[in-house]
Design a protein around this motif. Structure first.
Motif, PDB file in Angstrom:
ATOM      1  N   CYS A 107       0.798  -1.227   0.000  1.00 44.72           N
ATOM      2  CA  CYS A 107       0.000   0.000   0.000  1.00 44.72           C
ATOM      3  C   CYS A 107       0.835   1.284   0.000  1.00 44.72           C
ATOM      4  CB  CYS A 107      -0.997   0.012   1.164  1.00 44.72           C
ATOM      5  SG  CYS A 107      -2.177   1.376   0.920  1.00 44.72           S
ATOM      6  N   ASN A 108       0.642   2.020  -1.070  1.00 44.22           N
ATOM      7  CA  ASN A 108       1.220   3.358  -1.211  1.00 44.22           C
ATOM      8  C   ASN A 108       0.125   4.330  -1.661  1.00 44.22           C
ATOM      9  OD1 ASN A 108       1.091   2.120  -3.744  1.00 44.22           O
ATOM     10  ND2 ASN A 108       2.778   3.315  -4.580  1.00 44.22           N
ATOM     11  N   PHE A 109      -1.078   4.095  -1.188  1.00 39.98           N
ATOM     12  CA  PHE A 109      -2.174   5.013  -1.517  1.00 39.98           C
ATOM     13  C   PHE A 109      -1.873   6.414  -0.995  1.00 39.98           C
ATOM     14  CE2 PHE A 109      -5.743   1.573  -1.567  1.00 39.98           C
ATOM     15  CZ  PHE A 109      -5.308   1.136  -2.800  1.00 39.98           C
ATOM     16  N   CYS A 110      -1.320   6.483   0.239  1.00 43.47           N
ATOM     17  CA  CYS A 110      -1.099   7.809   0.819  1.00 43.47           C
ATOM     18  C   CYS A 110       0.354   7.969   1.225  1.00 43.47           C
ATOM     19  CB  CYS A 110      -2.065   8.060   1.980  1.00 43.47           C
ATOM     20  SG  CYS A 110      -1.542   7.379   3.550  1.00 43.47           S
ATOM     21  N   TRP A 112       1.947   7.989   3.861  1.00 44.70           N
ATOM     22  CA  TRP A 112       2.587   7.110   4.837  1.00 44.70           C
ATOM     23  C   TRP A 112       3.396   6.015   4.142  1.00 44.70           C
ATOM     24  CZ3 TRP A 112       3.313   8.225   9.724  1.00 44.70           C
ATOM     25  CH2 TRP A 112       2.435   9.101  10.365  1.00 44.70           C
ATOM     26  N   ASN A 113       2.942   5.671   2.952  1.00 43.37           N
ATOM     27  CA  ASN A 113       3.679   4.699   2.137  1.00 43.37           C
ATOM     28  C   ASN A 113       4.048   3.462   2.973  1.00 43.37           C
ATOM     29  OD1 ASN A 113       4.891   3.730  -0.151  1.00 43.37           O
ATOM     30  ND2 ASN A 113       6.788   4.903   0.119  1.00 43.37           N
ATOM     31  N   CYS A 114       3.048   2.871   3.605  1.00 40.47           N
ATOM     32  CA  CYS A 114       3.290   1.799   4.571  1.00 40.47           C
ATOM     33  C   CYS A 114       3.850   0.534   3.939  1.00 40.47           C
ATOM     34  CB  CYS A 114       1.991   1.464   5.307  1.00 40.47           C
ATOM     35  SG  CYS A 114       1.330   2.852   6.227  1.00 40.47           S
ATOM     36  N   VAL A 116       2.479  -2.177   3.191  1.00 41.34           N
ATOM     37  CA  VAL A 116       1.917  -3.440   3.694  1.00 41.34           C
ATOM     38  C   VAL A 116       0.968  -4.006   2.630  1.00 41.34           C
ATOM     39  CG1 VAL A 116       2.060  -2.796   6.132  1.00 41.34           C
ATOM     40  CG2 VAL A 116       0.009  -2.187   4.830  1.00 41.34           C
ATOM     41  N   ARG A 118      -2.346  -5.104   1.985  1.00 41.51           N
ATOM     42  CA  ARG A 118      -3.693  -5.010   2.565  1.00 41.51           C
ATOM     43  C   ARG A 118      -4.651  -6.034   1.970  1.00 41.51           C
ATOM     44  NH1 ARG A 118      -5.430   1.154   2.241  1.00 41.51           N
ATOM     45  NH2 ARG A 118      -7.424   0.089   2.473  1.00 41.51           N
ATOM     46  N   GLY A 125      -1.272  -0.980   8.060  1.00 44.54           N
ATOM     47  CA  GLY A 125      -0.564   0.294   8.070  1.00 44.54           C
ATOM     48  C   GLY A 125      -1.212   1.292   9.015  1.00 44.54           C
ATOM     49  N   THR A 126      -0.873   2.554   8.841  1.00 47.27           N
ATOM     50  CA  THR A 126      -1.354   3.603   9.746  1.00 47.27           C
ATOM     51  C   THR A 126      -2.879   3.702   9.773  1.00 47.27           C
ATOM     52  OG1 THR A 126       0.665   4.842   9.374  1.00 47.27           O
ATOM     53  CG2 THR A 126      -1.207   6.080  10.227  1.00 47.27           C
ATOM     54  N   CYS A 127      -3.522   3.496   8.648  1.00 50.52           N
ATOM     55  CA  CYS A 127      -4.986   3.605   8.615  1.00 50.52           C
ATOM     56  C   CYS A 127      -5.663   2.399   9.253  1.00 50.52           C
ATOM     57  CB  CYS A 127      -5.481   3.785   7.183  1.00 50.52           C
ATOM     58  SG  CYS A 127      -5.102   2.381   6.112  1.00 50.52           S
ATOM     59  N   ASN A 163      -6.110   8.630   7.360  1.00 50.47           N
ATOM     60  CA  ASN A 163      -4.647   8.545   7.363  1.00 50.47           C
ATOM     61  C   ASN A 163      -4.025   9.709   8.124  1.00 50.47           C
ATOM     62  OD1 ASN A 163      -5.506  10.366   5.484  1.00 50.47           O
ATOM     63  ND2 ASN A 163      -4.057   9.782   3.896  1.00 50.47           N
ATOM     64  N   ILE A 213      -7.649   6.333   1.378  1.00 53.39           N
ATOM     65  CA  ILE A 213      -7.305   5.018   1.925  1.00 53.39           C
ATOM     66  C   ILE A 213      -8.252   3.927   1.415  1.00 53.39           C
ATOM     67  CG2 ILE A 213      -6.161   5.986   3.942  1.00 53.39           C
ATOM     68  CD1 ILE A 213      -8.640   5.631   5.557  1.00 53.39           C
TER      69      ILE A 213
HETATM   70  S1  SF4 Z   1      -2.005   4.723   5.923  1.00 50.12           S
HETATM   71 FE1  SF4 Z   1      -3.262   3.137   4.944  1.00 50.12          FE
HETATM   72  S2  SF4 Z   1      -3.675   3.998   2.896  1.00 50.12           S
HETATM   73 FE2  SF4 Z   1      -1.909   5.113   3.703  1.00 50.12          FE
HETATM   74  S3  SF4 Z   1      -0.145   3.997   2.892  1.00 50.12           S
HETATM   75 FE3  SF4 Z   1      -0.592   3.228   4.966  1.00 50.12          FE
HETATM   76  S4  SF4 Z   1      -1.847   1.402   4.617  1.00 50.12           S
HETATM   77 FE4  SF4 Z   1      -1.894   2.622   2.741  1.00 50.12          FE
END
Ligand code: SF4
Length: 421
Positions: A107-110, A112-114, A116, A118, A125-127, A163, A213
């Motif tokens: 996941c690099n939608f936002c 945070w670029n976590c 992970v 999903r 990730g953070t969300c 996020n 997200i």
């Molecule tokens: S906060 Fe959620 S939407 Fe944003 S990068 Fe992390 S997992 Fe993806």
């Protein structure tokens, strides 16, 4: 009998030249004189096998985006009609859906670029989200800006979780509770969007929490909007009552040249990545970015969000460079006029001086900042009151001194309306 497009077209707010200019495409789509971008994207072929490596998909997406933009210009100028263009497979819209699916697995939608995955059970990730998306509520919103609520409301869909972690979140019930509301599939989401448009709304307003997200679900739903067979799941969908009086409920009010048509509005904190921006560019007709914090430590202190300033200003600069339709929201926060409002307005004056701004005075302590909240945290005491009148006036003065176009949108409510036009 009212007709929705006539009423919408006759709003006094369109007489403001900056609003008319900056939201011209949106207005044309809302009135069904132009097709929404998602319809145009279905007419743009992509020269790639959808099973290819993600880097190849992105190259094809970038090439097809240029074709898309040229086609939109030809449609805008009346050189071609949507109805004369065949739907193509595979197309740009489908490629956006596939890229959304791929992004979900790292996941690099936002911002945070976590990274992970999903799509499987495991680390989040953070969300805190997996693949499922939930909607807290949806309705014809009568509280949005006049250009969006119009005469029949904005078709607003509220997604859960977020996020960012704004201590004062004004939608804390959904942004801090990822289990809130109803699980939605893309088909259900498409059904909700159709219900809202057919119920009178001028747009579909993707919001949260934050919609970023839920990108994969939203992209897949957009791909189904004009498919009333496969793209339909009406279970548990309730009728939306418009409540604005009589209007023309015929299909003409939601169709362009025989195809289901509605402008898509991205109502977001803009804490997002370039990849997400690129996918949305070919599908979103008008943007409503929130621009709240200055470049100091406030975004970290009040929202636990690092990299806020560079991320949001970077994305706003992209929207400006792309010539997107947009309006900006800035919420006046107590004790944050000098550190946040002023630099936000400075940046806009310097970088995007013709974008309409809603400088909002409705901040109220909420979520972790309301003293009677069970989740109140004393460290947020400076945010535990409404902004004072002098702070609000200072914000308006700062905008006026910089010549920013904010008064029409900010003061359009009946009690304050000056009807300058
Ligand atoms: S906060 Fe959620 S939407 Fe944003 S990068 Fe992390 S997992 Fe993806």
């Amino acid at each position: 009998m009212f007709t929705r497009s006539d009423d919408f077209d006759n709003l006094w707010v369109w007489n403001d030249p900056q609003i008319r200019h900056r939201t011209a495409w949106y207005r044309e789509v809302a009135a069904n004189r132009m097709p929404a971008r998602y319809l145009i994207a279905s007419r743009v072929a992509v020269d790639v096998d959808p099973a290819s490596e993600e880097t190849e998909l992105w190259s094809a997406f970038d090439r097809a985006t240029q074709t898309f933009l040229a086609l939109q210009e030809r449609i805008k100028s009346g050189q071609v009609r949507l109805a004369d263009l065949p739907r193509l497979q595979p197309n740009l819209r489908g490629l956006a859906v596939e890229l959304g699916r791929r992004m979900l697995t790292h996941c690099n939608f936002c911002r945070w670029n976590c990274r992970v995955d999903r799509s499987t059970k495991g680390k989040r990730g953070t969300c805190g989200l997996g693949a499922a998306s939930r909607v807290g509520s949806y309705f014809q919103h009568r509280g949005e800006e006049l250009i969006f609520r119009g005469t029949h409301g904005s078709g607003t869909i509220f997604f859960t979780s977020c996020n960012m972690r704004c201590a004062f979140c004004q939608n804390g019930d959904i942004s801090t509770d990822k289990h809130n509301g109803m699980k939605v599939t893309p088909a259900k989401l498409a059904s909700i969007a159709r219900e809202l448009r057919l119920g009178g709304c001028h747009n579909i307003n993707w919001v949260g929490g934050d919609p970023t997200i839920h990108l994969h679900t939203i992209l897949a739903a957009i791909d189904l909007l004009d498919d009333e067979t496969a793209g339909t799941d009406p279970s548990r969908i309730r009728r939306v009552e418009h409540g604005f009086g009589l209007f023309d409920d015929s299909k003409a009010a939601a169709y362009h040249q025989g195809e289901f048509n509605v402008p898509l509005l991205w109502n977001s904190n803009m804490f997002t990545t370039l990849e997400t921006m690129k996918l949305l560019r070919v599908l979103i007709d008008v943007w409503l970015p929130d621009f709240k914090f200055g470049p100091g430590k406030c975004a970290v202190a009040a929202a636990r969000t690092p990299w806020y300033w560079e991320t949001v200003t970077g994305n706003l600069a992209l929207l400006r460079d792309w010539g997107e339709d947009a309006g900006i929201r800035h919420l006046i926060m107590p004790n944050h006029v000098d550190c946040c409002t002023e630099p936000v307005l400075d940046w806009l004056a310097e970088n995007w001086p013709d974008v309409p701004i809603n400088i909002m005075d409705q901040y109220r302590p909420d979520t972790h900042t309301h003293p009677s909240s069970p989740t109140y945290q004393p460290r947020y005491a400076p945010l535990s009151r409404r902004p004072r009148a002098d702070e609000i006036q200072q914000a308006y003065s700062l905008a006026r001194e910089r010549g920013l176009p904010f008064e029409t949108i900010t003061f359009e409510r009946p009690s304050e309306m000056k009807h300058p036009f």
